[in-house]
Design a protein around this motif. Structure first.
Motif, PDB file in Angstrom:
ATOM      1  N   GLU A 152       2.022   8.618  -4.397  1.00  0.00           N
ATOM      2  CA  GLU A 152       0.583   8.749  -4.195  1.00  0.00           C
ATOM      3  C   GLU A 152      -0.165   7.663  -4.945  1.00  0.00           C
ATOM      4  N   ILE A 153      -1.181   7.149  -4.268  1.00  0.00           N
ATOM      5  CA  ILE A 153      -2.028   6.099  -4.828  1.00  0.00           C
ATOM      6  C   ILE A 153      -3.475   6.461  -4.523  1.00  0.00           C
ATOM      7  N   VAL A 154      -4.286   6.572  -5.574  1.00  0.00           N
ATOM      8  CA  VAL A 154      -5.695   6.937  -5.422  1.00  0.00           C
ATOM      9  C   VAL A 154      -6.516   6.012  -6.311  1.00  0.00           C
ATOM     10  N   PHE A 155      -7.483   5.318  -5.715  1.00  0.00           N
ATOM     11  CA  PHE A 155      -8.314   4.361  -6.441  1.00  0.00           C
ATOM     12  C   PHE A 155      -9.617   5.016  -6.892  1.00  0.00           C
ATOM     13  N   TYR A 156     -10.039   4.648  -8.091  1.00  0.00           N
ATOM     14  CA  TYR A 156     -11.380   4.996  -8.548  1.00  0.00           C
ATOM     15  C   TYR A 156     -12.320   3.943  -7.993  1.00  0.00           C
ATOM     16  N   VAL A 187      -7.472   1.905 -14.150  1.00  0.00           N
ATOM     17  CA  VAL A 187      -6.093   2.063 -13.670  1.00  0.00           C
ATOM     18  C   VAL A 187      -6.081   3.167 -12.624  1.00  0.00           C
ATOM     19  N   PRO A 188      -5.716   2.855 -11.380  1.00  0.00           N
ATOM     20  CA  PRO A 188      -5.704   3.899 -10.350  1.00  0.00           C
ATOM     21  C   PRO A 188      -4.601   4.913 -10.600  1.00  0.00           C
ATOM     22  N   ILE A 189      -4.728   6.057  -9.966  1.00  0.00           N
ATOM     23  CA  ILE A 189      -3.622   7.007  -9.918  1.00  0.00           C
ATOM     24  C   ILE A 189      -2.538   6.374  -9.054  1.00  0.00           C
ATOM     25  N   ASN A 190      -1.403   6.069  -9.652  1.00  0.00           N
ATOM     26  CA  ASN A 190      -0.313   5.458  -8.878  1.00  0.00           C
ATOM     27  C   ASN A 190       1.006   6.049  -9.348  1.00  0.00           C
ATOM     28  N   ASN A 191       1.375   7.133  -8.682  1.00  0.00           N
ATOM     29  CA  ASN A 191       2.520   7.941  -9.090  1.00  0.00           C
ATOM     30  C   ASN A 191       3.723   7.668  -8.192  1.00  0.00           C
ATOM     31  N   THR A 208      -3.940  18.964   9.591  1.00  0.00           N
ATOM     32  CA  THR A 208      -4.207  19.832   8.436  1.00  0.00           C
ATOM     33  C   THR A 208      -5.405  19.296   7.670  1.00  0.00           C
ATOM     34  N   LYS A 209      -6.238  20.209   7.169  1.00  0.00           N
ATOM     35  CA  LYS A 209      -7.343  19.849   6.277  1.00  0.00           C
ATOM     36  C   LYS A 209      -7.110  20.535   4.940  1.00  0.00           C
ATOM     37  N   ILE A 210      -7.414  19.814   3.864  1.00  0.00           N
ATOM     38  CA  ILE A 210      -7.228  20.354   2.516  1.00  0.00           C
ATOM     39  C   ILE A 210      -8.490  20.119   1.699  1.00  0.00           C
ATOM     40  N   SER A 211      -8.883  21.128   0.963  1.00  0.00           N
ATOM     41  CA  SER A 211      -9.922  20.977  -0.058  1.00  0.00           C
ATOM     42  C   SER A 211      -9.229  21.049  -1.416  1.00  0.00           C
ATOM     43  N   TRP A 212      -9.556  20.087  -2.297  1.00  0.00           N
ATOM     44  CA  TRP A 212      -8.881  20.011  -3.584  1.00  0.00           C
ATOM     45  C   TRP A 212      -9.901  19.877  -4.703  1.00  0.00           C
ATOM     46  N   ALA A 213      -9.700  20.627  -5.756  1.00  0.00           N
ATOM     47  CA  ALA A 213     -10.525  20.502  -6.965  1.00  0.00           C
ATOM     48  C   ALA A 213      -9.613  20.510  -8.172  1.00  0.00           C
ATOM     49  N   ARG A 214      -9.976  19.699  -9.156  1.00  0.00           N
ATOM     50  CA  ARG A 214      -9.210  19.654 -10.400  1.00  0.00           C
ATOM     51  C   ARG A 214     -10.162  19.513 -11.572  1.00  0.00           C
ATOM     52  N   THR A 215      -9.943  20.297 -12.602  1.00  0.00           N
ATOM     53  CA  THR A 215     -10.609  20.117 -13.882  1.00  0.00           C
ATOM     54  C   THR A 215      -9.549  19.667 -14.874  1.00  0.00           C
ATOM     55  N   SER A 216      -9.775  18.506 -15.513  1.00  0.00           N
ATOM     56  CA  SER A 216      -8.749  17.929 -16.378  1.00  0.00           C
ATOM     57  C   SER A 216      -9.404  17.058 -17.444  1.00  0.00           C
ATOM     58  N   PRO A 217      -8.643  16.650 -18.471  1.00  0.00           N
ATOM     59  CA  PRO A 217      -9.204  15.778 -19.504  1.00  0.00           C
ATOM     60  C   PRO A 217      -9.635  14.417 -18.950  1.00  0.00           C
ATOM     61  N   TRP A 218     -10.366  13.679 -19.768  1.00  0.00           N
ATOM     62  CA  TRP A 218     -10.750  12.315 -19.406  1.00  0.00           C
ATOM     63  C   TRP A 218      -9.514  11.525 -18.977  1.00  0.00           C
ATOM     64  N   ALA A 219      -9.653  10.698 -17.937  1.00  0.00           N
ATOM     65  CA  ALA A 219      -8.528   9.875 -17.487  1.00  0.00           C
ATOM     66  C   ALA A 219      -8.123   8.917 -18.600  1.00  0.00           C
ATOM     67  N   PRO A 220      -6.831   8.598 -18.733  1.00  0.00           N
ATOM     68  CA  PRO A 220      -6.384   7.798 -19.876  1.00  0.00           C
ATOM     69  C   PRO A 220      -7.042   6.423 -19.981  1.00  0.00           C
ATOM     70  N   PHE A 221      -7.375   5.773 -18.840  1.00  0.00           N
ATOM     71  CA  PHE A 221      -7.985   4.442 -18.922  1.00  0.00           C
ATOM     72  C   PHE A 221      -9.399   4.485 -19.491  1.00  0.00           C
ATOM     73  N   MET A 222     -10.035   5.675 -19.523  1.00  0.00           N
ATOM     74  CA  MET A 222     -11.401   5.794 -20.018  1.00  0.00           C
ATOM     75  C   MET A 222     -11.481   5.669 -21.536  1.00  0.00           C
ATOM     76  N   CYS A 223     -10.339   5.859 -22.215  1.00  0.00           N
ATOM     77  CA  CYS A 223     -10.267   5.716 -23.673  1.00  0.00           C
ATOM     78  C   CYS A 223     -11.283   6.602 -24.388  1.00  0.00           C
ATOM     79  N   LEU A 224     -11.357   7.843 -23.922  1.00  0.00           N
ATOM     80  CA  LEU A 224     -12.197   8.859 -24.554  1.00  0.00           C
ATOM     81  C   LEU A 224     -11.275   9.936 -25.136  1.00  0.00           C
ATOM     82  N   PRO A 225     -11.053   9.943 -26.440  1.00  0.00           N
ATOM     83  CA  PRO A 225     -10.178  10.967 -27.010  1.00  0.00           C
ATOM     84  C   PRO A 225     -10.806  12.350 -26.912  1.00  0.00           C
ATOM     85  N   GLU A 226     -10.083  13.266 -26.313  1.00  0.00           N
ATOM     86  CA  GLU A 226     -10.563  14.638 -26.163  1.00  0.00           C
ATOM     87  C   GLU A 226     -10.845  15.273 -27.523  1.00  0.00           C
ATOM     88  N   THR A 227     -10.112  14.843 -28.541  1.00  0.00           N
ATOM     89  CA  THR A 227     -10.295  15.408 -29.877  1.00  0.00           C
ATOM     90  C   THR A 227     -11.644  15.050 -30.484  1.00  0.00           C
TER      91      THR A 227
END
Length: 326
Positions: A116-120, A145-149, A232-251
């Protein structure tokens, strides 16, 4: 992105540029040992047939789920305002997951194999891929950095005639089912890297809704092995920490990201819009095809660890220090 279940997703379908290994017929006309069709054909449960067709095409060829949506700041008490306000749209996201069903040779066990590859992209222009992002908290600009898994694999699943999928709900003319996944991974333990997360633990929530029109259900659940990708149609939602490239420490910087996206099946890689295919072919050609066989899986964070941090050659904090500029 887009996430593992879509995986993600997320979280999106047939490719023209397949390796030909999965689903290919033997020279004598018999199914290849990795062809999922003979195993799929034994399933009798409608929900089982539908869910398997979101994992991959029963004929064993590649399929694609196109992903399109937005990413918002979710900030408790709006505590970062005015630098970043609660509910602010930070990015659009555009990409896809490319997958196939793979049969463990000459068994009744199937894998879902995918990349999977997803660009911001620009929050005002979904088709403008962002190369840099200015962090409003520290004022520095970081590479996006895009999502590139590579890869995102599930299985093996043992398939028998009694194989059943999730419960179906009828909403007007559509069959609908859900998959809600709480995610908790201790990267401090598994990778030796904390990413600025509280306790080094990644905690997120992935939520998917799948829907298939009743005419498609009827056409795709007949006896035999259907060709092509199920509509097929899909609706997707995710709640997650800041993306790693954002350099925002959750702490230190309280807040999260909320992803909200739609995904839909396409007939082939060629059916993806030209602007997105151009981006792939210029920099990410690996993502034109699903994997040919099972292997280790990545998510957004382990992918960043592997590709940006050199599998631990540097730390996340060091990467942020080296890549952030005024």
């Amino acid at each position: 992105m887009i996430t593992k279940r879509l995986a993600g997703l997320l979280a999106p379908l047939a490719l023209l540029l397949t390796t030909g290994a999965a689903g290919a017929s033997a020279s004598d006309g018999a199914p290849a040992p990795t062809d999922p069709g003979p195993v799929y054909a034994t399933v009798t449960d409608t929900s089982g047939k539908l869910s398997l067709q979101t994992f991959g095409r029963p004929d064993g060829k590649d399929m694609v789920f196109r992903i399109s949506g937005s990413v918002y700041a979710n900030i408790e008490g709006n505590s970062l305002d005015p630098a970043m306000r609660h509910g602010q749209k930070l990015f659009n996201i555009e990409g896809y997951n490319i997958r196939r069903l793979y049969r463990v040779p000459d068994t009744n066990q199937l894998y879902q194999l995918s990349r999977e590859i997803v660009f911001y992209t620009d929050p005002a222009d979904p088709q403008r891929v962002l190369r840099e992002w200015q962090n409003p908290i520290d004022g520095k600009t970081y590479p996006v950095v895009p999502i590139n898994n590579d890869t995102v694999n599930f299985g093996p699943f043992t398939i028998t005639p009694a194989y059943a999928g999730p419960p179906l709900q009828q909403l007007h003319d559509e069959s609908v089912w859900t998959s809600d996944i709480p995610v908790r991974t201790n990267f401090a333990t598994t990778l030796g890297e904390q990413f600025g997360l509280v306790g080094g633990v990644y905690a997120a929530q992935e939520m998917f809704d799948f829907s298939v029109d009743k005419r498609e259900v009827a056409a795709r659940t007949e006896a035999g092995v259907p060709e092509g990708a199920m509509k097929t149609k899909i609706s997707w939602a995710r709640t997650s920490p800041w993306a790693p490239f954002m350099c925002l420490p959750e702490t230190e910087v309280r807040g999260q990201l909320t992803y909200h996206a739609r995904s839909w099946s396409l007939s082939s890689y060629a059916a993806i819009e030209p602007w997105l295919r151009a981006e792939i072919e210029a920099g990410y050609p690996l993502y034109k095809a699903a994997p040919a066989q099972p292997g280790p899986s990545e998510n957004s964070w382990t992918s960043f660890y592997n590709k940006q941090l050199g599998k631990g050659a540097t730390t996340w904090a060091s990467w942020c220090a080296a890549n952030g500029h005024a």
